[in-house]
Design a protein around this motif. Structure first.
Motif, PDB file in Angstrom:
ATOM      1  N   VAL B 264      32.357  41.206  36.549  1.00 15.48           N
ATOM      2  CA  VAL B 264      33.223  42.124  35.795  1.00 15.48           C
ATOM      3  C   VAL B 264      33.401  43.423  36.587  1.00 15.48           C
ATOM      4  O   VAL B 264      34.521  43.923  36.757  1.00 15.48           O
ATOM      5  N   LEU B 265      32.289  43.957  37.094  1.00 20.82           N
ATOM      6  CA  LEU B 265      32.376  45.224  37.838  1.00 20.82           C
ATOM      7  C   LEU B 265      33.211  45.048  39.119  1.00 20.82           C
ATOM      8  O   LEU B 265      33.905  45.962  39.555  1.00 20.82           O
ATOM      9  N   ALA B 268      37.239  43.537  37.292  1.00 16.96           N
ATOM     10  CA  ALA B 268      37.985  44.070  36.138  1.00 16.96           C
ATOM     11  C   ALA B 268      38.391  45.507  36.428  1.00 16.96           C
ATOM     12  O   ALA B 268      37.548  46.369  36.682  1.00 16.96           O
ATOM     13  N   ALA B 271      36.505  48.898  35.154  1.00 16.81           N
ATOM     14  CA  ALA B 271      35.175  48.667  34.581  1.00 16.81           C
ATOM     15  C   ALA B 271      34.172  49.622  35.213  1.00 16.81           C
ATOM     16  O   ALA B 271      34.165  49.829  36.431  1.00 16.81           O
ATOM     17  N   ARG B 273      30.109  50.801  35.690  1.00 18.08           N
ATOM     18  CA  ARG B 273      28.722  50.340  35.618  1.00 18.08           C
ATOM     19  C   ARG B 273      28.001  51.078  34.488  1.00 18.08           C
ATOM     20  O   ARG B 273      27.960  52.304  34.462  1.00 18.08           O
ATOM     21  N   ALA B 327      34.623  51.268  26.240  1.00 22.24           N
ATOM     22  CA  ALA B 327      34.315  50.961  27.641  1.00 22.24           C
ATOM     23  C   ALA B 327      33.178  49.940  27.747  1.00 22.24           C
ATOM     24  O   ALA B 327      33.190  49.068  28.617  1.00 22.24           O
ATOM     25  N   TYR B 330      34.584  46.586  26.727  1.00 26.81           N
ATOM     26  CA  TYR B 330      35.480  46.106  27.787  1.00 26.81           C
ATOM     27  C   TYR B 330      34.726  45.228  28.784  1.00 26.81           C
ATOM     28  O   TYR B 330      35.246  44.208  29.266  1.00 26.81           O
ATOM     29  N   LEU B 331      33.478  45.598  29.068  1.00 28.53           N
ATOM     30  CA  LEU B 331      32.666  44.801  29.999  1.00 28.53           C
ATOM     31  C   LEU B 331      32.484  43.382  29.461  1.00 28.53           C
ATOM     32  O   LEU B 331      32.560  42.406  30.210  1.00 28.53           O
ATOM     33  N   MET B 334      36.102  41.401  29.251  1.00 26.92           N
ATOM     34  CA  MET B 334      36.709  40.976  30.512  1.00 26.92           C
ATOM     35  C   MET B 334      35.996  39.788  31.146  1.00 26.92           C
ATOM     36  O   MET B 334      36.489  39.192  32.097  1.00 26.92           O
TER      37      MET B 334
END
Lengths: 484, 484
Positions: B264-265, B268, B271, B273, B327, B330-331, B334
């Motif tokens: 994801v990081l 996406a 995104a 951390r 936020a 979202y992690l 995604m």
């Protein structure tokens, strides 16, 4: 329709189950031939008490082969004649009474059909969990019967009906096969939902022998209040406000009319008047929480304080101890019982949308009082679910039998109003015999036809609890209740 | 098996629905012939768009008369090929998109099948209520499809699956009759439970045209945390402790493995951390409450503080604003999408009892890694429901097609472990085509037989979405997915 039952069948069952578990003596049968209010008296060839699911399957297979009906019975506490046999074999689930497993982390228990509801509640509590189903007959009713009738009770507002509390079932089908659907899963989309076919089918589609039940965190705190208000409409406004303020902590909202409280205080041993004055309507309110630090009393005081200031609540008392809470609940619990002290009672177990429950009480009360001056309406119960036990106590001094002969007339008055309000003529008690033919007047004919389709598909030879819930082509009319 | 579709049928449908709503041009059909991941491509005579329940009934009746299959489609966002037609008529519910009624006091909404899930959520919110079902595709999926597939999503932990959120249905049956079961009652024991037959049946037993949905008090407060821990076992212990401390306020507990967060990081857009260090496993936790004065942040800080002290939680962050909460979500959201950036993915949507979910992740991970060194396990999802999307990302550099050719082998490895743990091989996505034949390997044969009995009873001429969920005698084998 069914072949005449043969001694050969009884011998075959006794050979497998043991003679002690195949009862044929009239005196031993007696308790299995009537329902709890004495409205029906049936007859049976034998009562059999299998000791395992495999023995249940054997009994059903043998009966199917002989063309003999099987009427399953749990605690025989039902109120609609669903467990009364008219011929055939009564199959008692009482010996299937093991808690097979309990998983506190999955929050599930696997229990056999013959466990009493109380035994299931106790097993959950011993594991620091809650099995929330709660009914007046919980000491003697059995979980298999609770599921077969989709039992309701006083916890539905927060936890739902019996149907909502089951994840999986084990069922003996009409041909004696066993369906093992004992999965304890929160999510399982592998095909059609089979379990809900059998829940609420009153033993007419299959015989439930075991279930995986949902458990909940055990409430650590409870707060109970008893309040008086001016009308059913006021009670509805109060319910709305409590739900808004307390969310899921609101676990009960039970309605009691003035007449109901009066007869409890008059007839129930040890009942204590909860409020100084008289009010047109009362509600018993309970909050509970699994969180030990929740301030339920504070929350209840705040909301009720506001409602008193507004004049919606006329008076209220909070239980200050478990003993006081129990004393408040006792007023509600005794209400079913004490009605008989006032003579004949014509009963309706109905539900409407919650938004219409006060309209229903008002309209139906006026209609019934107009139909028979002096009649005393005792409309009480699970107000927060839209479920009212709309019971009609006879006028003082009237002949009881003459009063009860009016049952059908009041059915029509009450059920017509229920139908107009998009309600149900059986909220929690089921259909059984007592409402089987009544149902045809109010249920969508397509729904009735679907029910017949299911019955024919799952029990093509009409072996399982025949004549209950649905009446197949050529089947006898439902016996009229001998309303004792 | 079915009569060859006739121009006469199309003309009859066009005469009733209007030519504009009976689509036969190849280019206009295209979007209705594939499923969202492109695994299947079907064919159809026409796509029809009825504008009312009566028109749906007309279409089904005409098709039944002509012996032409009807494949209902909502938003066509399903993941198992359940909406892909292999001949016959695609029936789009998109024009049945009215919110017919909303009753805030009864906490119900009557909605038509073609309303998007988002439209239903919005209507509830406008009345200060919550419709809790929530899925990635909520902007385009339709509520009829959600019910027909018993959709799951991220709110099941607190509110249940789609099945648990419906009180009544309107359904067009296989012969074109309409069953009106649109009651908004919390309690209704008037015969067999018909609605649950159609919920989750993927349009094979009837076509849902409208539903009465349950609404809930709208949460006034949310608190969201993202935490890191050492293993799936640690995550299970953390889940247990949170549930114990927070009860029903715990509305989500989603699991993300280290590999999942990494991709994801990496892929996406935007995104961020969430925690400074790396951890073997992560959980996204949400508390919510309809009570505006609940101290959710305080509760979450207290519990997580204790768990950090014990070493169970290695690190945690709390969203300090709605933007930060979004936020963190979202992690999780995604994660489904970014897997494609790492090549082929072999997917499993499975559930086990919650108490076994960590055992499952560990055991299945070891088995799959052993079966193909370099394979990257992406096991994530609805941990608190026991539902894991056990996806397997291909080894770096391997040929994608060669990898996907191993799908069946990994099905066997993963599903055998699921079966041993009493789990389900389809937790929330359903059966459709993709798992229809796989199901026969794992489902109790009596259950499969009951499913066939129901299909034959309710759709005797196999008109409704034939070949999906159950395969009748002589029916074509499920098309093998062309796993793009």
């Amino acid at each position: 329709m069914h072949a005449s039952p043969t001694a050969g069948l009884v011998d075959a069952l006794a050979a497998r189950l043991g003679r002690a578990h195949v009862v044929t003596a009239e005196t031993d049968l007696a308790g299995h031939l009537v329902e709890s209010r004495g409205l029906y008296r049936g007859h049976a060839l034998a009562v059999v008490r299998p000791g395992s699911t495999e023995e249940v399957a054997f009994v059903v297979a043998e009966c199917a082969r002989a063309g003999v009906p099987v009427v399953p019975q749990g605690g025989n506490t039902g109120l609609v004649g669903g467990g009364v046999p008219y011929g055939g074999v009564v199959l008692s689930l009482a010996r299937l009474n093991r808690i097979r497993a309990l998983d506190p982390i999955n929050a599930t228990a696997v229990v056999e059909a013959g466990c009493t509801l109380k035994a299931v509640q106790d097993a959950a509590e011993a594991a620091d969990r809650l099995f929330p189903l709660s009914l007046a007959s919980e000491g003697s009713c059995q979980i298999g019967g609770n599921l077969a009738t989709n039992a309701g009770g006083t916890s539905v507002l927060r936890y739902g009906n019996a149907r909502d509390l089951v994840l999986g079932l084990e069922v003996v089908l009409a041909d004696g096969r066993i369906w093992n659907g004992l999965k304890g899963l929160r999510k399982d989309n592998t095909g059609y939902d089979l379990k809900d076919l059998f829940v609420g089918a009153e033993g007419t589609l299959g015989i439930i022998t075991a279930a995986v039940l949902k458990l909940y965190p055990r409430p650590k705190l409870r707060a109970t209040a008893f309040l008086g208000c001016a009308s059913a409409q006021a009670a509805l406004a109060i319910f709305e406000r409590l739900r808004e303020a307390c969310g899921d902590q609101l676990t009960a909202f039970e309605y009691i009319p003035r007449f109901g409280l009066e007869i409890v205080l008059k007839h129930a041993h040890g009942a204590v008047r909860p409020l100084a004055g008289d009010h047109a309507a009362y509600a018993l309110v309970e909050l509970s929480s699994p969180q030990a630090d929740a301030d339920l009393m504070g929350a209840l005081e705040t909301v009720l304080g506001g409602l008193i200031e507004e004049g919606l609540v006329e008076d209220a008392t909070l239980g200050a101890s478990e003993a006081q809470n129990r004393a408040l609940w006792y007023l509600r619990e005794m209400l079913s019982e004490v009605q008989r002290n006032e003579g004949g009672s014509i009963k309706h177990d109905v539900a409407v949308p919650v938004s219409r429950v006060a309209d229903f009480i008002e309209e139906a009360t006026l209609a019934c009082e107009a139909a028979m001056p002096g009649l005393r309406v005792c409309a009480f119960g699970h107000f927060g679910d839209g479920n009212i036990h709309f019971n009609l106590t006879q006028p003082v001094g009237m002949d009881k039998a003459a009063y009860l002969a009016e049952w059908e007339r009041f059915n029509r008055i009450v059920h017509d109003i229920v139908a107009r309000l998009d309600g149900s003529i059986s909220a929690e008690h089921g259909i059984g015999l007592i409402k089987r033919d009544e149902l045809r007047l109010y249920k969508d004919p397509v729904a009735i036809d679907l029910m017949h389709t299911l019955k024919r598909a799952l029990d093509p030879h009409n072996i399982l609890n025949p004549g209950k819930v649905v009446a197949l082509e050529g089947e006898m009319p439902a016996a009229l209740p001998g309303r004792g």
